[in-house]
Design an enzyme around this catalytic site. Sequence first.
Site, PDB file in Angstrom:
ATOM      1  N   ARG A 105       0.846  -1.198   0.000  1.00  0.00           N
ATOM      2  CA  ARG A 105       0.000   0.000   0.000  1.00  0.00           C
ATOM      3  C   ARG A 105       0.881   1.248   0.000  1.00  0.00           C
ATOM      4  O   ARG A 105       2.096   1.158   0.113  1.00  0.00           O
ATOM      5  CB  ARG A 105      -0.955  -0.007   1.189  1.00  0.00           C
ATOM      6  CG  ARG A 105      -0.253   0.015   2.531  1.00  0.00           C
ATOM      7  CD  ARG A 105      -1.241   0.021   3.684  1.00  0.00           C
ATOM      8  NE  ARG A 105      -0.556  -0.163   4.951  1.00  0.00           N
ATOM      9  CZ  ARG A 105      -1.149  -0.244   6.130  1.00  0.00           C
ATOM     10  NH1 ARG A 105      -2.452  -0.133   6.217  1.00  0.00           N
ATOM     11  NH2 ARG A 105      -0.451  -0.412   7.235  1.00  0.00           N
ATOM     12  N   CYS A 109       3.453   8.687  -5.252  1.00  0.00           N
ATOM     13  CA  CYS A 109       4.267   9.860  -4.949  1.00  0.00           C
ATOM     14  C   CYS A 109       3.323  11.043  -4.770  1.00  0.00           C
ATOM     15  O   CYS A 109       2.467  11.289  -5.629  1.00  0.00           O
ATOM     16  CB  CYS A 109       5.237  10.099  -6.102  1.00  0.00           C
ATOM     17  SG  CYS A 109       6.171  11.625  -5.905  1.00  0.00           S
ATOM     18  N   ASN A 143      -4.946   7.389   4.369  1.00  0.00           N
ATOM     19  CA  ASN A 143      -4.614   6.645   5.592  1.00  0.00           C
ATOM     20  C   ASN A 143      -3.137   6.818   5.903  1.00  0.00           C
ATOM     21  O   ASN A 143      -2.276   6.486   5.085  1.00  0.00           O
ATOM     22  CB  ASN A 143      -4.919   5.152   5.413  1.00  0.00           C
ATOM     23  CG  ASN A 143      -4.840   4.392   6.730  1.00  0.00           C
ATOM     24  OD1 ASN A 143      -5.771   4.449   7.540  1.00  0.00           O
ATOM     25  ND2 ASN A 143      -3.731   3.721   6.970  1.00  0.00           N
ATOM     26  N   GLU A 144      -2.871   7.369   7.068  1.00  0.00           N
ATOM     27  CA  GLU A 144      -1.508   7.490   7.588  1.00  0.00           C
ATOM     28  C   GLU A 144      -0.508   8.014   6.561  1.00  0.00           C
ATOM     29  O   GLU A 144       0.370   7.278   6.092  1.00  0.00           O
ATOM     30  CB  GLU A 144      -1.016   6.144   8.138  1.00  0.00           C
ATOM     31  CG  GLU A 144      -1.708   5.742   9.417  1.00  0.00           C
ATOM     32  CD  GLU A 144      -1.040   4.555  10.116  1.00  0.00           C
ATOM     33  OE1 GLU A 144      -0.341   3.778   9.451  1.00  0.00           O
ATOM     34  OE2 GLU A 144      -1.222   4.406  11.327  1.00  0.00           O
ATOM     35  N   GLU A 315      -7.228   4.469  15.746  1.00  0.00           N
ATOM     36  CA  GLU A 315      -6.793   3.064  15.780  1.00  0.00           C
ATOM     37  C   GLU A 315      -6.092   2.845  17.109  1.00  0.00           C
ATOM     38  O   GLU A 315      -5.049   3.433  17.365  1.00  0.00           O
ATOM     39  CB  GLU A 315      -5.816   2.754  14.640  1.00  0.00           C
ATOM     40  CG  GLU A 315      -6.426   2.877  13.256  1.00  0.00           C
ATOM     41  CD  GLU A 315      -5.446   2.519  12.145  1.00  0.00           C
ATOM     42  OE1 GLU A 315      -4.443   1.825  12.416  1.00  0.00           O
ATOM     43  OE2 GLU A 315      -5.684   2.958  11.009  1.00  0.00           O
ATOM     44  N   GLU A 363      -1.739  -8.849   7.585  1.00  0.00           N
ATOM     45  CA  GLU A 363      -1.935  -8.621   9.028  1.00  0.00           C
ATOM     46  C   GLU A 363      -2.653  -9.779   9.725  1.00  0.00           C
ATOM     47  O   GLU A 363      -3.396  -9.578  10.682  1.00  0.00           O
ATOM     48  CB  GLU A 363      -2.663  -7.289   9.227  1.00  0.00           C
ATOM     49  CG  GLU A 363      -1.811  -6.129   8.729  1.00  0.00           C
ATOM     50  CD  GLU A 363      -2.466  -4.759   8.861  1.00  0.00           C
ATOM     51  OE1 GLU A 363      -3.691  -4.690   9.044  1.00  0.00           O
ATOM     52  OE2 GLU A 363      -1.723  -3.755   8.761  1.00  0.00           O
ATOM     53  N   GLN A 364      -2.377 -10.997   9.287  1.00  0.00           N
ATOM     54  CA  GLN A 364      -3.053 -12.169   9.871  1.00  0.00           C
ATOM     55  C   GLN A 364      -2.778 -12.327  11.358  1.00  0.00           C
ATOM     56  O   GLN A 364      -3.572 -12.894  12.085  1.00  0.00           O
ATOM     57  CB  GLN A 364      -2.599 -13.437   9.158  1.00  0.00           C
ATOM     58  CG  GLN A 364      -2.957 -13.446   7.703  1.00  0.00           C
ATOM     59  CD  GLN A 364      -2.426 -14.667   6.985  1.00  0.00           C
ATOM     60  OE1 GLN A 364      -2.361 -15.738   7.559  1.00  0.00           O
ATOM     61  NE2 GLN A 364      -2.045 -14.486   5.729  1.00  0.00           N
TER      62      GLN A 364
END
Length: 632
Positions: A105, A109, A143-144, A315, A363-364
């Site tokens: 992800r 740029c 996001n972030e 989060e 992210e399991q």
Amino acid sequence: MSRALGVCYYPEHWPEEDWEGDARRMVETGLRWVRIGEFAWSKIEPNPDSFAWDWLDRAIDVLGTAGLDVILGTPTATPPRWMLDRHPDMLAHDANGRPRRFGSRRHYCFSHVGYRGECQRIARLLGKRYGQNPFVKAWQIDNEYGCHDTTISYSPAARDAFRAWCRDRYGSVDALNKAWGNVFWSMDYRDFDDIDLPNLTVTEPNPAHAMAFRRFTSDQVIAFNQVQVRELRAQTDRPLLHNYMGRVTDFDHYDVGTDLDIATWDSYPIGFLMDRLGASPDHRKTFMRQGDPDFQAFHHDLYRSVGRGRWWIIEQQPGPVNWAAWNPAPLAGMARLWAWEAFAHGAEAVCYFRWRQAPFGQEQHHSGLLRADGAPAPALGEAEQVAQEIAAASDAAAGPADVALVFDYPSQWAWETQPQGRDFDYFELIFSFYRGLRRLGLNVDIVSGDAPMSGRKLVIAPGMATMGQDFLGALGAFEGQALLGPRTNARTAEMSLPVPLPPNLPGLDARVARLESLPPFASEPVAAGGSIERWFETLEGTADVPFTTEAGQPVALRAGGVTYLAGWPDDTLLDRILQDACSLAGITPDPVPAPLRQRKSATHRYLFNYSAASVSWRGTKVPAAGVLREKL
Ligand code: GAL
């Protein structure tokens, strides 16, 4: 004070028949907010210009009908694979000039004009479709920013944009040459198009060039964000937010914050302790199931300012994460403590990440409030408890703190550009002052260099590389105490050494005649306790000398309410300096025993026990990983 809990949810990860049950359980847990959509671009627009809105319409409807308030994310942190066919040159380039790749992800740029246009398009479409949807009560943009080291890019798009930015800032190439001191090593340019990005140079680039690039890079994030802000504002009156991170300093968060309504941040205390703090093995061991006891609070106090008073955790770590070097599980109680600490610092909402653990993808091993099989994970019960507690608790928000600690993003860039000593890290410097103030049990506001000083008793701004006329004017008029240095006002905005020599502070006759950085095995003992480490300046001047080394050299100079500190204090010296500053400022410290941390609202004292053992204090027992809330 309104307080609520929430959770991050990915309806696109789960069969549609599960949504209703999930929504019901969220409501039963006591959650109000649900954040969705921020990574769903390939599900919304599976092929270029061909949309699949139905599932999202239904997801919002199911969640909203169940009684939840939806935060809808724009999915621009995850451009789908087809986007690269449209814009093959949209990828950011690393410092070696290599493009990053598709497959995770944030592969864009900030300077790519075509990709910005795509973000504008998707934000417009989302805004049109859901801007007035009664269930969508807030929006998250992207996001972030900066996550996975994605702010700085050395791509051709960034180079072209940097040249345009330089044209705009300096007007003529002669002015740029002069401002940057390009006569040094024959670095003069004849045209703006001669200018490259400051990577791959033989040895270090001109610090003025590097610093200009850092300012430009931050401006690109701001401009990128503004594109979506404009589109959404045209369609909705709901608050806009972005989720910032811990110790990410590559762009000026205050500037981004000005365009948004709420600052939110993603708090992963144990992940940060393991990966982001540079903590010693001992410190990691002591706090491995709790997280560092000051790191969260620091960011709460910082983002409160970035959000101009309005801030959330969007989060919150619920259990082990997947991404740090080691990922221990929190002590029972921490998912509750972290939430309460945020509320005590003024958060309006705390949302756990995520609802159910994902059995696929990167992210399991990242826990959620539910396990992958849908059974409750330990944090679910803690969330439920917090929900009940906040419904029953009411107290008034804290007013402005007596102490303001300046955190200035350009100073981070300046001292990364020319640290002069490997361990001169601006974030660490400010954080050490913050920890010192917490040892004294004080509320602290972390503020930008533009924040008004009036009303404060003590303003602290170590390492603030450049002070503009506004700051210096405010300092001159300030009636409280100011604690500045080391390395404060030490560079011009173009990263050169000012003459007359720094710090050039109002009313203080002081000059840094020489400076040195100290390796970790060296320190300079200070008379009556403590020492200087990492950084030491030789000061000249006629001001008073409140601290000296054992050898009699000034460690600080003081005139009126301004004290300039000549070095980086160890904790013993810092405690003395802060106590001295407090007593001059008329602030009474209120320290609590070390494993506890304190924050006061207008009506309550909160004690947070960051240790694995209970602590007794003034006849009250604060349980391990526990919170004590008492009326003042
Ligand atoms: C955040 C990110 C989330 C998720 C989380 C895992 O940085 O915004 O999408 O990846 O970390 O801890």
